[in-house]
Design an enzyme around this catalytic site. Sequence first.
Site, mmCIF file in Angstrom:
data_model
loop_
_atom_site.group_PDB
_atom_site.id
_atom_site.type_symbol
_atom_site.label_atom_id
_atom_site.label_comp_id
_atom_site.label_asym_id
_atom_site.label_seq_id
_atom_site.Cartn_x
_atom_site.Cartn_y
_atom_site.Cartn_z
ATOM 1 N N LYS A 52 96.692 19.335 42.850
ATOM 2 C CA LYS A 52 98.084 19.219 43.299
ATOM 3 C C LYS A 52 98.193 18.116 44.351
ATOM 4 O O LYS A 52 99.108 17.298 44.314
ATOM 5 C CB LYS A 52 98.563 20.555 43.889
ATOM 6 C CG LYS A 52 98.830 21.610 42.812
ATOM 7 C CD LYS A 52 99.002 23.009 43.382
ATOM 8 C CE LYS A 52 99.066 24.020 42.240
ATOM 9 N NZ LYS A 52 99.041 25.422 42.701
ATOM 10 N N GLN A 96 99.028 29.238 47.557
ATOM 11 C CA GLN A 96 98.132 29.268 46.400
ATOM 12 C C GLN A 96 97.703 30.710 46.132
ATOM 13 O O GLN A 96 97.166 31.377 47.015
ATOM 14 C CB GLN A 96 96.905 28.371 46.654
ATOM 15 C CG GLN A 96 95.970 28.268 45.476
ATOM 16 C CD GLN A 96 96.627 27.634 44.245
ATOM 17 O OE1 GLN A 96 97.326 26.635 44.349
ATOM 18 N NE2 GLN A 96 96.410 28.230 43.085
ATOM 19 N N ASP A 119 107.565 27.113 43.940
ATOM 20 C CA ASP A 119 106.978 27.913 42.863
ATOM 21 C C ASP A 119 108.041 28.785 42.176
ATOM 22 O O ASP A 119 107.784 29.363 41.122
ATOM 23 C CB ASP A 119 105.856 28.814 43.407
ATOM 24 C CG ASP A 119 104.471 28.275 43.060
ATOM 25 O OD1 ASP A 119 104.372 27.461 42.120
ATOM 26 O OD2 ASP A 119 103.498 28.687 43.719
#
Length: 309
Positions: A52, A96, A119
Site C-alpha cells: 500500500k 490493517q 476502507d
Amino acid sequence: MEKKLDGKKIAAAITEEVRDGVREMLARGIAPRLDVLLVGDDPASEVYVGSKGRMCEKLGIASTTHRLPAGTGAEEIATLIRRLNEDEAVDGILIQLPLPSHLPTRELLELIDPLKDVDGFHPENIGRLQQGRPRLVPCTPAGIMEMLRREEIPIEGRRAVVIGRSDIVGKPMAMLLMHANATVTICHSRTRDLASITGQAEILIAAAGSMSLIGAEHVSEGTVVVDVGMHRLSDPTRFEELYGSSEKKRAAFERRGSVLTGDVDYMAVAPKASRITPVPGGVGPLTIAMLMHNTLHAARLRREGVDDS
Ligand code: NAD
C-alpha cells in the site's frame, strides 16, 4: 474476447486515473495523504502495508505507517485515531486487519472519522451503502464492481450468487450487486447443497476463504466467475491435483516452493466460464487500486466539499 478477466490491467487503468487526480490536487496545493495503523508483526500484514505504501508513493499520495507493538492497548490506539481524525493533513485512515485478538476491532473502526474511512468499514458508510447512496465503499467489492463495469459485463436483471457473508467482502458485494439491479443470493458456511445454488448463477463471486471450494460441478456454462479467495499452496500433492497440466504454474511452483491460489479450481472451472478472474492477478490488484481511489475520493470529499448525498 479474452476469457481471462485481467485484474492487473484494469487496476493499472484505475491507478492511472487516480494519479491524474492526485496531480490536479497537488497543483491546487492539496497533498492527499493516507495513514495506516499496523499493530503487531503479522508477516502477511507487513506485506500488505508495504505494498500500500509503495503504491501511494507511485501515485504521489503521501503516506505514513504508524507501527505499534503487538501488546499496545486499545486506549493508546484510540488516542492515535482521534489525533489523526483531527489532523487536517490526513485524508485517509486505515487500520490493517486483523488486529491482535485482545483489541476490540469493531470499536476501534468506529472511532475513525467516516469521511476518512477509506476502507469503508464504518457503520455510517455501511449504512449509506445499504441505502443506495454509497460514499466510501469497501475496496474489494468496489474493485469487482469497477471491473464488471469496465469489462461491460451486464449486471441488471441477472442472477448473481455471492459465496461468503463477511463485512469486508460478502455483504457489501451483495449490496452493490443488488443496487446494480442483479437478483442476488448469498451463500455461507451453513448453506445446504451449494452447487444447486451456484449452478443458477450468471455471475458468481467466490469469497469463502476455502481453497478450491468451487469446482466444475458448481458452475453452469457461460457463468462469469470472480475469485476473491487468496491462499498460499505449498502442498505438492494438492498442487498436482489443481495445476498438474499447467507447465507455467509448475515452473512457478518449482521456483518458489508455492503458488497463490483461490477459492475456485481455475483449471476445472475456466472451460465452462464465459469470463473468469485468475489468482493471482485478478481481484488482488483491484483491491489496492480502489484503496488509492478511495483515498483521493476522501480528500475531495473533505477538502473540496464534493457533494455525495
Ligand atoms: P471470512 O472468513 O471473514 O468470511 C468467509 C465467508 O465465507 C463466511 O461468511 C463463511 O460463512 C463463508 N464460507 C466459508 N466456508 C464456506 C463454504 N464451504 N461454503 C459456503 N460459504 C462458506 O473471509 P473474507 O475476509 O470475506 O475473505 C474471503 C477470502 O477472500 C479469503 O481467502 C481472503 O484471503 C480473501 N480476500 C482477498 C482479498 C483480495 O484483495 N484479493 C481481499 C479480502 C479477502
